[in-house]
Scaffold this motif. Sequence first.
Motif, PDB file in Angstrom:
ATOM      1  N   ARG A 111     -11.572 -18.167  11.533  1.00  0.00           N
ATOM      2  CA  ARG A 111     -10.804 -19.344  11.119  1.00  0.00           C
ATOM      3  C   ARG A 111      -9.461 -18.882  10.572  1.00  0.00           C
ATOM      4  N   ARG A 122     -17.021 -15.897  14.358  1.00  0.00           N
ATOM      5  CA  ARG A 122     -16.503 -17.251  14.078  1.00  0.00           C
ATOM      6  C   ARG A 122     -15.252 -17.120  13.206  1.00  0.00           C
ATOM      7  N   GLY A 164      -4.141 -30.397  15.901  1.00  0.00           N
ATOM      8  CA  GLY A 164      -5.301 -29.549  16.173  1.00  0.00           C
ATOM      9  C   GLY A 164      -6.075 -29.041  14.979  1.00  0.00           C
ATOM     10  N   THR A 220      -8.829 -28.723  12.235  1.00  0.00           N
ATOM     11  CA  THR A 220     -10.224 -29.175  12.230  1.00  0.00           C
ATOM     12  C   THR A 220     -10.771 -29.333  10.814  1.00  0.00           C
ATOM     13  N   ASP A 239     -10.089 -21.832  17.632  1.00  0.00           N
ATOM     14  CA  ASP A 239     -10.446 -23.258  17.665  1.00  0.00           C
ATOM     15  C   ASP A 239     -10.550 -23.836  16.252  1.00  0.00           C
ATOM     16  N   ASP A 240     -10.933 -22.976  15.294  1.00  0.00           N
ATOM     17  CA  ASP A 240     -11.202 -23.410  13.916  1.00  0.00           C
ATOM     18  C   ASP A 240      -9.938 -23.226  13.081  1.00  0.00           C
ATOM     19  N   LYS A 287      -3.667 -22.948  16.894  1.00  0.00           N
ATOM     20  CA  LYS A 287      -4.727 -23.418  17.792  1.00  0.00           C
ATOM     21  C   LYS A 287      -4.768 -22.608  19.086  1.00  0.00           C
ATOM     22  N   SER A 288      -3.665 -21.956  19.429  1.00  0.00           N
ATOM     23  CA  SER A 288      -3.653 -21.131  20.638  1.00  0.00           C
ATOM     24  C   SER A 288      -4.446 -19.840  20.459  1.00  0.00           C
TER      25      SER A 288
END
Length: 348
Positions: A103, A101, A170, A172, A142-143, A138-139
């Motif tokens: 970021r 995950r 984008g 988050t 996702d985070d 963002k490319s």
Amino acid sequence: MSIASQPDRVIIFDTMLRDGEQSPGATLNVEEKLAIAHQLALLGVDVIEAGFAVASPGDFQAVKTIAEQVGIPGGPIICSLARAIRQDIHAAAEALKGAARPRIHTMISTSDIHLKYQLKKSRSEVLAIASEMIAYTKSFVDDVEFSPMDASRTEPEFLYEVLEMAIAAGATTINIPDTVGYCTPKEIGNLIQGIREHVPNIDGVILSIHTQNDLGLATANALAAIEYGVRQVECTINGIGERAGNAALEEIVMALQVRKPFFNPYFGRPVDDDTPLTNIKTQEIYKTSSLVSQLTGMLIQPNKAIVGANAFAHESGIYQDGIIKHRQTYEIMEAAAIGLPENRIVLG
């Protein structure tokens, strides 16, 4: 912003390995950073900001190693800081490839004093750069977390414009930094309230706070922000960091635990709800604090809240008498709650 759209607890974002390591004299090597990261995972932090990947080959390697060895499935989110510059964002993305995950936390200054003297750019230029670089981030992941640096000294109308744009591009998580530790708790509350009222798409992201301790108000400011709807707090073990440091993780977490009846209503909970307000395993706090102190060489002042040597020690005869008769006369938390075996009675 509806409570239902937000987490029912506080996300703990630990920046010990990025902002904490920026303390003068607190330089860590890759192995030491990895040891701290493993302990932070045991502690139960939600997000580990593992470093600033573009800053140096050592920082890149530290982020990469932590991403691969600590950022496993079921483990914490692993994050790297990046300025709103392509090479920073690309380096962060490369270093984070091994994380389950990942970021990327990208930032750009927004206050007039920073724009004039540091960036030497106009507001419109900053808006364009931020929008383009958030989309670029963002490319890769996702985070995406976005910070308008020196937000607390940014003209509010411009801040609202930047944040609305960042979310549309984008982001988050939106983090609000009190970069120079300038605000009081009431001002932080007003700042967060203004953002929630004037940024129309704010309810679609996690709102975060980053408070510095230049006036000794970092913890108080972070707790005030929580009252106004912030659901992520950026903090460090022992409060170390740039200049006077950051909000101390142990202070935030134990304040939320000890004063749970006070904070519960801000999360839409009954006053007497006993569900924890963070995912932190508090019994690991003292062990984590000691490890960070040992590896950074930054000693903990004896009167430091929660983890100082005197935090659970009593020398006054009046206090000792009360403690012996009933612990809660002079202690609002148990030493065991942070991983200490017992309190201490000191003969003075």
